[in-house]
Design a protein around this motif. Structure first.
Motif, short mmCIF file in Angstrom:
data_model
loop_
_atom_site.label_atom_id
_atom_site.label_comp_id
_atom_site.label_asym_id
_atom_site.label_seq_id
_atom_site.Cartn_x
_atom_site.Cartn_y
_atom_site.Cartn_z
N ARG A 247 0.83 -1.21 0.00
CA ARG A 247 0.00 0.00 0.00
C ARG A 247 0.87 1.26 0.00
O ARG A 247 0.53 2.26 -0.65
N ALA A 248 1.99 1.21 0.71
CA ALA A 248 2.87 2.37 0.75
C ALA A 248 3.42 2.68 -0.63
O ALA A 248 3.52 3.84 -1.03
N GLN A 249 3.76 1.62 -1.42
CA GLN A 249 4.29 1.84 -2.77
C GLN A 249 3.20 2.31 -3.72
O GLN A 249 3.45 3.14 -4.60
N LEU A 250 1.98 1.80 -3.54
CA LEU A 250 0.90 2.18 -4.45
C LEU A 250 0.46 3.63 -4.22
O LEU A 250 0.10 4.32 -5.18
N THR A 251 0.47 4.08 -2.97
CA THR A 251 0.00 5.44 -2.66
C THR A 251 1.14 6.43 -2.51
O THR A 251 0.94 7.53 -1.98
N ASN A 252 2.33 6.07 -2.96
CA ASN A 252 3.49 6.94 -2.76
C ASN A 252 3.31 8.29 -3.46
O ASN A 252 3.60 9.34 -2.88
N SER A 253 2.83 8.28 -4.70
CA SER A 253 2.70 9.54 -5.45
C SER A 253 1.63 10.45 -4.85
O SER A 253 1.82 11.67 -4.74
N SER A 254 0.51 9.85 -4.47
CA SER A 254 -0.55 10.69 -3.89
C SER A 254 -0.13 11.24 -2.53
O SER A 254 -0.39 12.42 -2.22
N VAL A 337 2.72 3.28 7.39
CA VAL A 337 1.80 4.10 6.59
C VAL A 337 0.36 3.87 7.02
O VAL A 337 -0.45 4.81 7.10
N ARG A 338 0.03 2.63 7.32
CA ARG A 338 -1.35 2.31 7.72
C ARG A 338 -1.66 2.77 9.15
O ARG A 338 -2.83 2.92 9.52
N ASN A 339 -0.62 2.98 9.98
CA ASN A 339 -0.84 3.29 11.40
C ASN A 339 -0.05 4.54 11.81
O ASN A 339 0.70 4.53 12.80
N LEU A 340 -0.20 5.60 11.03
CA LEU A 340 0.49 6.84 11.37
C LEU A 340 -0.03 7.46 12.67
O LEU A 340 0.67 8.26 13.30
N ASP A 341 -1.24 7.07 13.08
CA ASP A 341 -1.78 7.63 14.31
C ASP A 341 -1.10 7.08 15.56
O ASP A 341 -1.29 7.60 16.67
N LEU A 342 -0.28 6.01 15.40
CA LEU A 342 0.46 5.47 16.55
C LEU A 342 1.70 6.29 16.89
O LEU A 342 2.35 6.05 17.90
N TYR A 343 2.02 7.22 16.04
CA TYR A 343 3.19 8.07 16.27
C TYR A 343 2.91 8.99 17.47
O TYR A 343 1.92 9.72 17.49
N VAL A 383 4.07 16.09 9.66
CA VAL A 383 4.41 16.11 8.24
C VAL A 383 5.79 15.50 8.01
O VAL A 383 5.99 14.71 7.08
N ALA A 384 6.76 15.88 8.87
CA ALA A 384 8.12 15.34 8.71
C ALA A 384 8.13 13.82 8.92
O ALA A 384 8.84 13.09 8.20
N PHE A 385 7.36 13.33 9.89
CA PHE A 385 7.30 11.89 10.13
C PHE A 385 6.70 11.17 8.92
O PHE A 385 7.20 10.11 8.49
N ALA A 386 5.62 11.72 8.35
CA ALA A 386 5.00 11.10 7.19
C ALA A 386 5.90 11.18 5.96
O ALA A 386 5.86 10.28 5.09
N MET A 387 6.72 12.21 5.84
CA MET A 387 7.62 12.34 4.68
C MET A 387 8.70 11.26 4.68
O MET A 387 9.26 10.95 3.62
N GLN A 388 9.01 10.70 5.86
CA GLN A 388 10.02 9.65 5.91
C GLN A 388 9.51 8.33 5.33
O GLN A 388 10.30 7.43 5.05
N THR A 389 8.20 8.19 5.18
CA THR A 389 7.64 6.96 4.62
C THR A 389 7.61 6.97 3.10
O THR A 389 7.23 5.97 2.49
#
Length: 493
Positions: A247-254, A337-343, A383-389
């Motif tokens: 899923r991370a690879q498929l949604t990378n561009s979006s 990517v699926r559990n960004l809310d655990l950060y 945002v910075a945490f999500a950019m690392q994925t």
């Protein structure tokens, strides 16, 4: 004689005579003739008694005066009156005339009493008006004194207002600069609208790609199922089989487009709000911009460190149960990517604030805390945490004061000197994808930037903040100062 006169005055015989006369006059047409005669006789008897008392007083008075005292008065007044009263000749003045004279005398006495009473009332009114006029005069004097005080206060306030007007002019200039910055932000948002259609096309292509990939995955899953897992494990892998994208690879561009857009929004909205909050406590606009830049850089560093630690924990957890076509690294990234809310973003916010508290480049009032801009720090950490994925991940460009201005990385601020080649300080960092600039930053260029930078270094040998640090912060700060530059940079990363 005095006792007889006092008794005559206290008995009020004349008042009683007058009252009986008035009562008879009122009841004259009601009572009978006999009753009227009885009342007349009663009045005559009462008059005779009064005359007898007056003659007795006259006798006592003449006796008190001696042998010859009062003879002239008796000869000139009493004897002629007695002669005329007992004479058979008719007097020149009739009874009606005498009564009329008595009535005129009574009327004059009444008018005199009325005039005296009216005069007394008018005098009382005039005294009342005089006292009220005096009170008004005192009030006017007090008002005059108050007016004089207000005039003096107005003079002092006018002098103070003249000084305050200059401060208002400076504040209006600062507001004008903030308005220019908002205008620039709105222009950037307007330019970003053109990118939305391109993002929509990318999302549609991604949806169609995901639909196709979903059908392929279903077909591949149906073919790979078997009743026992042993033959599947012993079956040699087919050379034509490829790993299915996560899923991370498929949604990378979006996700890439969404995070870049969010980074621009942080510059246009949250940065301006944080700047307005800091301007309430810090008059130096340059220091405000430096504080915001340091907060952004520290947020990226803290978020990157938190991402690496979180990724290590996920890999350790998945290593014992992971199986499938994708690698353990891809599975860990997909899980994040699926559990960004655990950060735990609050822990990162606290780390950023602690790092800013020991930063010697920041001058901040000790009675105010960096929690004022915690909203900006929180969103920047997310945002910075999500950019690392992302693949590849996004990071901030390395920047230092006094460096050569690079037009590919930065744009000049509105108050810059556009002919200056060196950067005085940075307002917003540039966003990089490897060696490619994704979003330009903002910098202030001035001539003599190297000299200003060296002077600021010489003044920042000791931290300018007077806030007392806790023992833990002092220990961390001293340990970081004792590290070498390479180890310090590695500890921040």
């Amino acid at each position: 004689m005095a006792d007889s006169l006092r008794r005559l005055a206290t008995t009020s015989s004349f008042t009683m005579l007058q009252e009986k006369l008035e009562s008879w006059h009122q009841d004259y047409h009601v009572i009978s003739c006999d009753q009227s005669l009885n009342r007349c006789c009663e009045l005559i008897e009462l008059t005779a008694k009064i005359q007898g008392q007056l003659f007795a007083i006259l006798n006592l008075t003449s006796a008190e005066g001696g042998q010859y005292a009062g003879v002239d008065i008796l000869k000139t007044r009493l004897l002629p009156w007695l002669g005329t009263s007992f004479s058979m000749t008719r007097p020149s003045v009739t009874d009606d005339t005498s009564l009329q004279l008595i009535q005129d005398s009574v009327e004059k006495d009444r008018k005199i009493r009325e005039l005296s009473f009216s005069h007394g009332s008018e005098m009382h009114k005039m005294e009342t008006q005089l006292s009220s006029t005096r009170l008004q005069l005192d009030s006017i004097r007090a008002d005059l004194v108050d007016a004089q005080k207000e005039l003096d206060e107005t003079k002092s306030r006018s002098a103070t207002t003249l000084l305050a007007t200059e401060d208002e002019i400076l504040q209006l200039k600062a507001d004008l600069r903030a308005a220019h910055e908002q205008l620039e932000a709105y222009k950037r948002k307007l330019n970003a609208v053109d990118d939305y259609e391109h993002q929509v096309r990318l999302l549609r292509e991604e949806v169609s790609y995901l639909s196709t990939e979903k059908a392929m995955l279903k077909e591949r899953l149906a073919r790979s199922r078997s009743p026992s897992p042993l033959p599947r494990l012993s079956r040699p892998p087919s050379p034509l089989r490829t790993e299915s994208p996560t899923r991370a690879q498929l949604t990378n561009s979006s996700r890439h487009a969404r995070l870049v857009s969010r980074f621009n929004d942080l510059y246009a909205v949250e940065r301006v709000e944080a700047q307005s909050l800091l301007r309430r406590y810090i008059a130096d606009f340059e220091m405000v911009q430096k504080i915001i830049l340091i907060a952004v850089v520290e947020s990226f560093k803290t978020a990157k460190l938190a991402y690496r630690q979180f990724k290590l924990r996920v890999r350790k957890t998945l290593s014992s149960t992971h199986f499938g076509p994708e690698s353990l690294e891809d599975a860990a990234v997909d899980y994040i990517v699926r559990n960004l809310d655990l950060y735990d973003v609050q822990d990162s916010v606290n780390g950023v604030i602690n790092a800013m508290n020991v930063n010697p480049r920041i001058s901040f009032p000790p009675e105010v805390d960096f929690a004022l801009i915690s909203a900006l720090i929180r969103e920047m950490c997310r945002v910075a945490f999500a950019m690392q994925t992302l693949e590849p991940s996004l990071d901030l460009a390395f920047a230092t004061d006094g460096e050569l201005y690079n037009d590919n990385k930065y744009r000049r601020s509105y108050d810059s000197e556009f002919t200056a080649p060196l950067v005085l300080y940075h307002v917003w960092p540039a966003l990089m994808e490897g060696n490619t600039v994704i979003v330009k930053g903002e910098a202030v260029t001035r001539r003599g930037a190297l000299w200003s930078r060296s002077r600021s270094r010489s003044r920042s040998v000791s931290p300018v903040r007077s806030r007392s640090l806790s023992p833990t912060r002092k220990l961390q700060f001293n340990s970081k100062r004792s590290l070498s530059p390479e180890r310090l940079k590695a500890s921040h990363l």
